[in-house]
Design a protein around this motif. Structure first.
Motif, PDB file in Angstrom:
ATOM      1  N   UNK A 100     -21.777 -52.255 -59.597  1.00 31.95           N
ATOM      2  CA  UNK A 100     -23.082 -52.699 -59.090  1.00 31.95           C
ATOM      3  C   UNK A 100     -23.147 -52.574 -57.577  1.00 31.95           C
ATOM      4  N   UNK A 101     -22.050 -52.893 -56.899  1.00 32.74           N
ATOM      5  CA  UNK A 101     -22.023 -52.780 -55.441  1.00 32.74           C
ATOM      6  C   UNK A 101     -22.138 -51.317 -54.998  1.00 32.74           C
ATOM      7  N   UNK A 102     -21.436 -50.422 -55.693  1.00 41.50           N
ATOM      8  CA  UNK A 102     -21.513 -49.006 -55.333  1.00 41.50           C
ATOM      9  C   UNK A 102     -22.905 -48.456 -55.618  1.00 41.50           C
ATOM     10  N   UNK A 103     -23.521 -48.896 -56.687  1.00 45.00           N
ATOM     11  CA  UNK A 103     -24.900 -48.481 -56.964  1.00 45.00           C
ATOM     12  C   UNK A 103     -25.820 -48.895 -55.815  1.00 45.00           C
ATOM     13  N   UNK A 104     -25.629 -50.110 -55.322  1.00 38.02           N
ATOM     14  CA  UNK A 104     -26.420 -50.588 -54.189  1.00 38.02           C
ATOM     15  C   UNK A 104     -26.182 -49.725 -52.952  1.00 38.02           C
ATOM     16  N   UNK A 105     -24.896 -49.452 -52.657  1.00 42.35           N
ATOM     17  CA  UNK A 105     -24.576 -48.655 -51.472  1.00 42.35           C
ATOM     18  C   UNK A 105     -25.163 -47.248 -51.577  1.00 42.35           C
ATOM     19  N   UNK A 106     -25.074 -46.648 -52.748  1.00 39.52           N
ATOM     20  CA  UNK A 106     -25.635 -45.300 -52.951  1.00 39.52           C
ATOM     21  C   UNK A 106     -27.151 -45.324 -52.802  1.00 39.52           C
ATOM     22  N   UNK A 107     -27.779 -46.324 -53.358  1.00 41.16           N
ATOM     23  CA  UNK A 107     -29.246 -46.425 -53.262  1.00 41.16           C
ATOM     24  C   UNK A 107     -29.686 -46.562 -51.808  1.00 41.16           C
ATOM     25  N   UNK A 108     -28.985 -47.395 -51.057  1.00 41.53           N
ATOM     26  CA  UNK A 108     -29.351 -47.589 -49.654  1.00 41.53           C
ATOM     27  C   UNK A 108     -29.032 -46.358 -48.808  1.00 41.53           C
ATOM     28  N   UNK A 109     -28.200 -45.467 -49.356  1.00 46.81           N
ATOM     29  CA  UNK A 109     -27.896 -44.212 -48.654  1.00 46.81           C
ATOM     30  C   UNK A 109     -28.862 -43.101 -49.056  1.00 46.81           C
ATOM     31  N   UNK A 133     -26.643 -42.293 -62.220  1.00 48.13           N
ATOM     32  CA  UNK A 133     -25.589 -41.588 -62.958  1.00 48.13           C
ATOM     33  C   UNK A 133     -24.347 -42.459 -63.101  1.00 48.13           C
ATOM     34  N   UNK A 134     -24.009 -43.170 -62.042  1.00 49.64           N
ATOM     35  CA  UNK A 134     -22.853 -44.065 -62.081  1.00 49.64           C
ATOM     36  C   UNK A 134     -23.047 -45.143 -63.141  1.00 49.64           C
ATOM     37  N   UNK A 135     -24.247 -45.669 -63.239  1.00 44.25           N
ATOM     38  CA  UNK A 135     -24.513 -46.695 -64.250  1.00 44.25           C
ATOM     39  C   UNK A 135     -24.277 -46.147 -65.647  1.00 44.25           C
ATOM     40  N   UNK A 136     -24.826 -44.969 -65.939  1.00 46.54           N
ATOM     41  CA  UNK A 136     -24.687 -44.401 -67.280  1.00 46.54           C
ATOM     42  C   UNK A 136     -23.230 -44.063 -67.589  1.00 46.54           C
ATOM     43  N   UNK A 137     -22.494 -43.608 -66.572  1.00 43.66           N
ATOM     44  CA  UNK A 137     -21.080 -43.300 -66.777  1.00 43.66           C
ATOM     45  C   UNK A 137     -20.300 -44.574 -67.096  1.00 43.66           C
ATOM     46  N   UNK A 138     -20.608 -45.642 -66.374  1.00 43.64           N
ATOM     47  CA  UNK A 138     -19.929 -46.916 -66.611  1.00 43.64           C
ATOM     48  C   UNK A 138     -20.316 -47.491 -67.973  1.00 43.64           C
ATOM     49  N   UNK A 191     -14.410 -47.674 -74.470  1.00 41.51           N
ATOM     50  CA  UNK A 191     -13.105 -48.327 -74.361  1.00 41.51           C
ATOM     51  C   UNK A 191     -13.092 -49.769 -74.858  1.00 41.51           C
ATOM     52  N   UNK A 192     -14.213 -50.469 -74.708  1.00 36.97           N
ATOM     53  CA  UNK A 192     -14.233 -51.884 -75.073  1.00 36.97           C
ATOM     54  C   UNK A 192     -15.232 -52.217 -76.170  1.00 36.97           C
ATOM     55  N   UNK A 193     -16.132 -51.277 -76.466  1.00 39.92           N
ATOM     56  CA  UNK A 193     -17.138 -51.533 -77.482  1.00 39.92           C
ATOM     57  C   UNK A 193     -18.181 -52.544 -77.061  1.00 39.92           C
ATOM     58  N   UNK A 194     -18.479 -52.620 -75.759  1.00 39.25           N
ATOM     59  CA  UNK A 194     -19.472 -53.572 -75.250  1.00 39.25           C
ATOM     60  C   UNK A 194     -20.486 -52.848 -74.372  1.00 39.25           C
ATOM     61  N   UNK A 195     -21.593 -53.508 -74.148  1.00 39.31           N
ATOM     62  CA  UNK A 195     -22.621 -53.007 -73.250  1.00 39.31           C
ATOM     63  C   UNK A 195     -22.457 -53.660 -71.877  1.00 39.31           C
ATOM     64  N   UNK A 196     -23.002 -53.062 -70.822  1.00 40.12           N
ATOM     65  CA  UNK A 196     -22.910 -53.691 -69.499  1.00 40.12           C
ATOM     66  C   UNK A 196     -23.493 -55.098 -69.510  1.00 40.12           C
ATOM     67  N   UNK A 197     -22.923 -55.958 -68.681  1.00 35.93           N
ATOM     68  CA  UNK A 197     -23.437 -57.307 -68.565  1.00 35.93           C
ATOM     69  C   UNK A 197     -24.805 -57.333 -67.913  1.00 35.93           C
ATOM     70  N   UNK A 198     -25.467 -58.488 -67.996  1.00 39.00           N
ATOM     71  CA  UNK A 198     -26.828 -58.621 -67.488  1.00 39.00           C
ATOM     72  C   UNK A 198     -26.957 -58.280 -66.004  1.00 39.00           C
ATOM     73  N   UNK A 199     -26.026 -58.718 -65.120  1.00 30.72           N
ATOM     74  CA  UNK A 199     -26.171 -58.369 -63.697  1.00 30.72           C
ATOM     75  C   UNK A 199     -26.195 -56.862 -63.447  1.00 30.72           C
ATOM     76  N   UNK A 200     -25.339 -56.110 -64.150  1.00 33.77           N
ATOM     77  CA  UNK A 200     -25.321 -54.655 -63.959  1.00 33.77           C
ATOM     78  C   UNK A 200     -26.584 -54.023 -64.531  1.00 33.77           C
ATOM     79  N   UNK A 201     -27.050 -54.536 -65.660  1.00 36.67           N
ATOM     80  CA  UNK A 201     -28.310 -54.031 -66.221  1.00 36.67           C
ATOM     81  C   UNK A 201     -29.481 -54.301 -65.268  1.00 36.67           C
ATOM     82  N   UNK A 202     -29.472 -55.457 -64.653  1.00 36.01           N
ATOM     83  CA  UNK A 202     -30.533 -55.799 -63.699  1.00 36.01           C
ATOM     84  C   UNK A 202     -30.487 -54.892 -62.474  1.00 36.01           C
TER      85      UNK A 202
END
Length: 267
Positions: free
Chosen positions: A200-209, A217-222, A229-240
């Motif tokens: 989420x922090x890197x997404x913010x830094x990339x957006x501000x750049x 793309x980073x979000x979809x890759x994550x 690997x874990x069979x889970x979806x991103x948590x709410x903060x990352x989705x937001x």
């Protein structure tokens, strides 16, 4: 005396580093250094050094290790009435040194102070957090043995180190140092690809750049990696964060933080 446990275990006495060659002596020293000033019982030390393995005479074995350790720790520069920093107490031993003599304790103090300063003074937080991270020389307690106490402490130090990196990046983003934040985050995301906070922090830094596409793309890759690997979806903060970037939410824009006219020295 200066003791380092954020990497290999080492001790400096009177400006000279003293080598601790024997594994069990080093493990005993590390165990005592984790809680300076606190008596560690023979039973606790035996559990740490021999992990429940049967031993003929625990008291004698520990006494021998303590004698070897004293030869390393005590010297002409040690001006103490009792002549040693390693004291035998009832059914145990205590390393009688100030808490701040151990780099691990200084690291924890800097981490706490840096975290507390984040909101009111991110520039000060940067100084404190960078100072704490510079104390590291490798994995914590690297050569302290396989005892449960040292391994648990190493895991806690490593976890606090990650949290400290999160705080440091938060401070960098708050003061507008997006380029440095992005560079550090790329390394952290590569090392910890399932850490959603770093993502989420890197997404913010990339957006501000101005690199919105890379952030998405980073979000979809994550998301794919978490599912695979874990069979889970991103948590709410990352989705937001993903939704905010898609919507180009004005809240993502840096508001700017003024640098204080005087920044205190790190004590």
């Amino acid at each position: 005396m200066h003791i380092e446990i954020l990497g290999t275990v080492s001790v400096t006495v009177g400006g000279h580093e003293r080598e601790i060659r024997a594994n069990k002596v080093r493990a005993m020293f590390a165990t005592l250094a984790l809680e300076p000033g606190r008596a560690i019982s023979h039973l606790e030390l035996a559990d740490e050094l021999w992990s429940g393995q049967p031993l003929g005479n625990v008291h004698n074995a520990l006494q021998a290790h303590a004698a070897r350790l004293r030869k390393i720790l005590d010297g002409p520069s040690q001006e103490r009435a009792d002549g040693t920093v390693l004291r035998a107490v009832h059914n145990g031993y205590v390393l009688d040194i100030p808490r701040e003599s151990v780099d691990g304790n200084r690291f924890l103090d800097l981490a706490a102070r840096g975290s507390a300063a984040l909101r009111r003074d991110p520039y000060r937080a940067l100084e404190l957090l960078e100072s704490g991270l510079r104390l590291w020389r490798g994995p914590a307690l690297l050569d302290a043995g396989d005892g449960l106490r040292c391994r648990a402490a190493a895991a806690l130090f490593d976890e606090r180190r990650l949290t400290m990196w999160e705080d440091l990046i938060t401070a960098r983003l708050a003061v507008g140092d997006v380029r440095q934040a992005a560079a550090e985050l790329r390394r952290l995301v590569a090392q910890h690809p399932l850490n959603e906070h770093f993502c989420a922090q890197l997404m913010m830094a990339l957006y501000r750049s101005g690199r919105q596409g890379e952030a998405l793309t980073l979000y979809h890759r994550t998301r794919h990696r978490l599912d695979e690997e874990l069979g889970v979806q991103p948590g709410l903060p990352l989705q937001q964060r993903y939704a905010e970037i898609l919507a180009q939410d004005p809240a993502l824009t840096l508001t700017g933080v003024s640098r204080p006219s005087a920044i205190g020295q790190i004590a």
